[in-house]
Motif scaffolding. Sequence first.
Motif, short mmCIF file in Angstrom:
data_model
loop_
_atom_site.label_atom_id
_atom_site.label_comp_id
_atom_site.label_asym_id
_atom_site.label_seq_id
_atom_site.Cartn_x
_atom_site.Cartn_y
_atom_site.Cartn_z
N ASP A 21 -2.49 3.21 -7.18
CA ASP A 21 -3.40 3.09 -6.04
C ASP A 21 -2.67 3.01 -4.71
N SER A 22 -1.39 3.33 -4.72
CA SER A 22 -0.57 3.25 -3.51
C SER A 22 -0.06 4.64 -3.14
N GLU A 58 0.83 -1.21 0.00
CA GLU A 58 0.00 0.00 0.00
C GLU A 58 0.86 1.25 0.00
#
Length: 136
Positions: free
Chosen positions: A79-80, A50
């Motif tokens: 998306d991190s 993440e």
Amino acid sequence: WEALEIAQAKDFVSAMPDGLAATIAQGGTNVSGGQRQRLAIARAVIRKPEIYLFDDAFSALDLATDARLRAALKPVVADSTVVIVAQRVSTIRDADLILVVEDGEVVGRGTHHELLESNQTYQEIVASQLSAEEAA
């Protein structure tokens, strides 16, 4: 292999005598600094965390490899959260937020263009590294 391609490491790993099964010595002493950095980036890509923390992870790369790697990495980390610690302006110029640190103190905060307009320390760093055309 996909992670190696993203990290711009596929070619040199393919060329190693045992390819993907090649042994990397303790501390990576049998590969160059740039190759070590690219292997570490490939390992991070495989994990799909993440949060990515690249602490001077692009410093041993030439500018062209750095640019190709960052372009290939962009969709992978979309998306991190990505934190890049770097001294090379070209590595961080497209960041959403740049923190300028001098003598352990944050002396500037903003995008590349905002800092170019408002922060003398950042302006000096950019001037020492980039031509006027590159900085714009």
